[in-house]
Design a protein around this motif. Structure first.
Motif, PDB file in Angstrom:
ATOM      1  N   ALA A 196       0.018  12.589   1.995  1.00  0.00           N
ATOM      2  CA  ALA A 196       0.414  13.113   0.599  1.00  0.00           C
ATOM      3  C   ALA A 196       0.529  11.375  -0.473  1.00  0.00           C
ATOM      4  CB  ALA A 196       1.651  13.933   0.608  1.00  0.00           C
ATOM      5  N   VAL A 197       1.489  11.027   0.700  1.00  0.00           N
ATOM      6  CA  VAL A 197       1.879   9.270  -0.007  1.00  0.00           C
ATOM      7  C   VAL A 197       0.657   8.561  -0.043  1.00  0.00           C
ATOM      8  CG1 VAL A 197       3.077   7.649   0.067  1.00  0.00           C
ATOM      9  CG2 VAL A 197       4.073   9.678   0.218  1.00  0.00           C
ATOM     10  N   ALA A 198       0.114   8.488   0.242  1.00  0.00           N
ATOM     11  CA  ALA A 198      -1.752   7.535   0.872  1.00  0.00           C
ATOM     12  C   ALA A 198      -2.112   8.746  -0.194  1.00  0.00           C
ATOM     13  CB  ALA A 198      -1.855   7.670   2.035  1.00  0.00           C
ATOM     14  N   ARG A 199      -2.397   9.390  -0.502  1.00  0.00           N
ATOM     15  CA  ARG A 199      -3.091  10.821  -1.795  1.00  0.00           C
ATOM     16  C   ARG A 199      -2.496  10.291  -2.968  1.00  0.00           C
ATOM     17  NH1 ARG A 199      -4.937  16.242   1.811  1.00  0.00           N
ATOM     18  NH2 ARG A 199      -7.307  15.206   2.160  1.00  0.00           N
ATOM     19  N   ARG A 200      -1.457   9.627  -3.325  1.00  0.00           N
ATOM     20  CA  ARG A 200      -0.423   9.679  -4.300  1.00  0.00           C
ATOM     21  C   ARG A 200      -0.349  10.951  -4.583  1.00  0.00           C
ATOM     22  NH1 ARG A 200      -0.988   9.054  -9.123  1.00  0.00           N
ATOM     23  NH2 ARG A 200       1.139   7.458  -8.881  1.00  0.00           N
ATOM     24  N   ASP A 201      -0.402  12.679  -3.853  1.00  0.00           N
ATOM     25  CA  ASP A 201       0.354  13.518  -4.525  1.00  0.00           C
ATOM     26  C   ASP A 201       2.252  13.608  -3.701  1.00  0.00           C
ATOM     27  OD1 ASP A 201       0.190  16.082  -4.606  1.00  0.00           O
ATOM     28  OD2 ASP A 201      -0.434  16.747  -3.248  1.00  0.00           O
ATOM     29  N   PHE A 202       2.463  13.080  -4.738  1.00  0.00           N
ATOM     30  CA  PHE A 202       4.420  12.781  -4.710  1.00  0.00           C
ATOM     31  C   PHE A 202       4.654  14.326  -4.888  1.00  0.00           C
ATOM     32  CE2 PHE A 202       3.079   9.150  -6.314  1.00  0.00           C
ATOM     33  CZ  PHE A 202       3.082   8.272  -5.515  1.00  0.00           C
ATOM     34  N   PRO A 203       4.465  15.363  -5.462  1.00  0.00           N
ATOM     35  CA  PRO A 203       4.700  16.489  -4.620  1.00  0.00           C
ATOM     36  C   PRO A 203       5.187  17.212  -3.896  1.00  0.00           C
ATOM     37  CG  PRO A 203       3.845  16.917  -7.366  1.00  0.00           C
ATOM     38  CD  PRO A 203       3.771  15.109  -6.106  1.00  0.00           C
ATOM     39  N   ALA A 204       3.550  16.731  -3.335  1.00  0.00           N
ATOM     40  CA  ALA A 204       3.218  17.300  -2.091  1.00  0.00           C
ATOM     41  C   ALA A 204       3.768  17.084  -0.962  1.00  0.00           C
ATOM     42  CB  ALA A 204       1.973  17.529  -1.642  1.00  0.00           C
ATOM     43  N   ALA A 205       4.441  15.194  -1.089  1.00  0.00           N
ATOM     44  CA  ALA A 205       4.809  14.183  -0.082  1.00  0.00           C
ATOM     45  C   ALA A 205       6.825  14.957   0.198  1.00  0.00           C
ATOM     46  CB  ALA A 205       5.089  12.403  -0.661  1.00  0.00           C
ATOM     47  N   LYS A 206       6.738  15.086  -1.082  1.00  0.00           N
ATOM     48  CA  LYS A 206       8.431  15.385  -1.160  1.00  0.00           C
ATOM     49  C   LYS A 206       8.689  16.777  -0.501  1.00  0.00           C
ATOM     50  CE  LYS A 206      11.814  17.478  -4.280  1.00  0.00           C
ATOM     51  NZ  LYS A 206      12.669  18.092  -5.862  1.00  0.00           N
TER      52      LYS A 206
ATOM     53  N   GLN B  59      -4.721   4.356   9.644  1.00  0.00           N
ATOM     54  CA  GLN B  59      -6.632   3.172   8.836  1.00  0.00           C
ATOM     55  C   GLN B  59      -6.978   3.734   7.579  1.00  0.00           C
ATOM     56  OE1 GLN B  59      -9.835   5.043  11.092  1.00  0.00           O
ATOM     57  NE2 GLN B  59      -9.442   3.232  12.335  1.00  0.00           N
ATOM     58  N   GLY B  60      -6.188   4.535   7.021  1.00  0.00           N
ATOM     59  CA  GLY B  60      -7.142   4.769   5.720  1.00  0.00           C
ATOM     60  C   GLY B  60      -5.715   4.071   4.657  1.00  0.00           C
ATOM     61  N   ARG B  61      -4.806   4.034   4.497  1.00  0.00           N
ATOM     62  CA  ARG B  61      -3.671   3.192   4.193  1.00  0.00           C
ATOM     63  C   ARG B  61      -3.900   1.937   4.232  1.00  0.00           C
ATOM     64  NH1 ARG B  61       0.163  -0.026   3.979  1.00  0.00           N
ATOM     65  NH2 ARG B  61       0.251  -0.113   6.362  1.00  0.00           N
ATOM     66  N   ARG B  62      -4.443   0.769   5.429  1.00  0.00           N
ATOM     67  CA  ARG B  62      -5.053  -0.764   5.476  1.00  0.00           C
ATOM     68  C   ARG B  62      -6.192  -1.012   4.705  1.00  0.00           C
ATOM     69  NH1 ARG B  62      -2.588  -3.671   9.832  1.00  0.00           N
ATOM     70  NH2 ARG B  62      -4.105  -5.053   8.828  1.00  0.00           N
ATOM     71  N   THR B  63      -7.240   0.349   5.075  1.00  0.00           N
ATOM     72  CA  THR B  63      -8.779  -0.011   4.807  1.00  0.00           C
ATOM     73  C   THR B  63      -9.037   0.603   3.372  1.00  0.00           C
ATOM     74  OG1 THR B  63      -9.499   1.947   6.322  1.00  0.00           O
ATOM     75  CG2 THR B  63      -9.176   0.504   7.336  1.00  0.00           C
ATOM     76  N   ALA B  64      -8.783   1.572   2.691  1.00  0.00           N
ATOM     77  CA  ALA B  64      -9.216   2.346   1.684  1.00  0.00           C
ATOM     78  C   ALA B  64     -10.227   3.281   1.902  1.00  0.00           C
ATOM     79  CB  ALA B  64      -8.905   0.950   0.422  1.00  0.00           C
TER      80      ALA B  64
END
Length: 465
Positions: free
Chosen positions: A136-146, A97-102
């Motif tokens: 984490a991807v949606a937040r652009r926190d790629f180290p955490a996403a990994k 939902q957050g990804r779709r609505t920002a």
């Protein structure tokens, strides 16, 4: 049974989806209801079941269905607070939902739900781990996403969606070998799934394999069943078409995407992009404004502000830039990283030195290709052209990972080379940018044309490229 594209036949997939979805909506307990009626088909799944099926299988979900699913799981969890699976589903729904609505207010709610799932669920909980990676991807926190994605893969090595989210994580970190490994694994686990085709298209685009990317996303859109899923792939096809300078085809894809799913705001912003390139500026402004009203993304605000600026409407542009700053602040408060878009904005419309500081930090944390381009441009705008060229080269050199054929990135490199007196390479890269997409930016494309005209014809005194 398969169709001519090699995808699983649609009817079989519909029956399977309905059966599973019908079973899981009853309090999270697997119940297979008696359909009755002999050969009568099972009842169609409801909105909550459709959304649940989407968010747990890596497929875009419809916003109305997501709202129903969220309400359903919230009610269920008030009565069953130790249901770890439902907490994971709720967290994944908040992320989507957050990804779709920002709407960044979804991020803290998603994190709370997913961490609760880990706390009350089984020790090895791949669904919650994968949800945290997607968050984490949606937040652009790629180290955490990994970190979360690799934990999910360790917990469930054959769960293809965990490998899929690692594609995004590795892309953001500039780990191109990791992207290839993750894609290979996904392709082996689910080679004929439309969602996998869409993932492959994104990777092929980043490698500069335009035709392969276009073919993959076309097949994914044709094979997708749910309107929200098909619309998402049509929007992706529109972006690919626009990046290669095909304004008319891009507009058709974007329009079809929004007809298929009226809540597809990325497609609405894409229409603004394509309409502006076609010179239909009034329609372009309306499309951008409508997209921002429902999905106030900093990226869209920057695009609309630059369109206003190209039209000489400075006050209107400042309104959008103020919106961008406000959205970045809100994102930061919700744990999201919008330093890339803020750095790009500051480099061109604010404080280039501040942009360099922000983007250096971003590069140190997650050195993706987009960050390399933005940092190089910010360094140029700050007068540090020798170092700027190093990053512009990373962003555009396939040997260093910059295989994507981006008119913007190549334009940046050409301008930096011109400033350094490297007129031959500058002429070549500015011309390449306009060949890739003559309409890549309402401000940048005219500047590229002016710079190329000022360079004139090649001279015997031009240094070699």
């Amino acid at each position: 049974m398969e169709n001519e594209r090699g995808w699983p036949a649609r009817r079989g997939r519909r029956v399977l989806t309905a059966s599973v979805a019908g079973a899981v909506v009853l309090g999270g307990v697997l119940v297979l209801p008696p359909w009755g009626g002999g050969d009568a088909p099972p009842p169609a799944p409801g909105p909550a079941a459709l959304a649940r099926g989407a968010v747990t299988t890596g497929v875009p979900a419809a916003l109305p269905d997501l709202a129903v699913l969220i309400g359903d799981r919230e009610r269920h969890l008030r009565a069953h607070p130790l249901d770890g699976v439902s907490w994971a589903v709720l967290g994944a729904a908040y992320v989507e939902q957050g990804r779709r609505t920002a709407d960044v207010a979804n991020w803290p709610k998603a994190e709370k739900a997913l961490r609760t799932s880990l706390r009350v669920g089984a020790e090895r909980n791949p669904q919650a781990l994968e949800g945290l990676a997607a968050l984490a991807v949606a937040r652009r926190d790629f180290p955490a996403a990994k970190k979360w994605g690799e934990s999910a893969v360790k917990a469930a090595p054959k769960r293809w969606t965990a490998h899929a989210v690692l594609i995004d994580a590795y892309t953001g970190l500039g780990d191109h070998e990791g992207v290839g490994r993750a894609l290979d694994r996904v392709m082996k686990l689910r080679p004929r799934t439309p969602a996998v085709g869409a993932r492959a298209a994104a990777v092929y685009r980043d490698r500069g394999w335009r035709e392969d990317a276009a073919a993959r996303i076309s097949d994914a859109a044709a094979a997708a069943e749910a309107p929200a899923e098909r619309a998402a792939y049509l929007e992706q096809a529109g972006r690919l078409a626009f990046e290669r300078g095909d304004r008319e085809e891009a507009l058709r894809f974007f329009q079809e995407a929004q007809r298929t799913d009226p809540d597809q705001r990325a497609a609405q912003a894409g229409q603004g992009r394509a309409l502006a390139a076609l010179g239909r500026t009034t329609d372009a402004l309306s499309a951008y404004q409508a997209a921002l009203a429902k999905r106030p993304s900093p990226e869209y605000a920057l695009e609309l502000g630059e369109l206003y600026e190209s039209l000489g409407l400075e006050q209107a542009a400042r309104v959008q830039y103020d919106l961008l700053r406000a959205r970045v602040r809100s994102a930061g408060a919700a744990g999201a990283d919008e330093e890339l878009v803020l750095g790009r904005f500051e480099a061109d419309h604010g404080d280039p030195a501040a942009a360099v500081r922000r983007l250096r930090d971003e590069w140190g944390r997650q050195p993706g290709t987009a960050v390399a381009d933005a940092l190089g441009w910010a360094l140029h705008r700050s007068g540090e052209d020798e170092e700027a060229l190093e990053f512009a080269t990373i962003a555009t050199d396939g040997e260093q990972g910059g295989g994507v054929r981006s008119a913007l990135y190549v334009f940046h490199r050409g301008v930096i080379e011109r400033e350094l007196g490297r007129y031959g390479p500058a002429r070549r890269h500015l011309g390449e940018a306009l060949t890739i997409n003559p309409y890549f930016s309402p401000l940048g494309a005219p500047e590229a044309k002016r710079a190329l005209a000022e360079l004139g014809e090649p001279s015997v005194e031009d240094p070699p490229g």
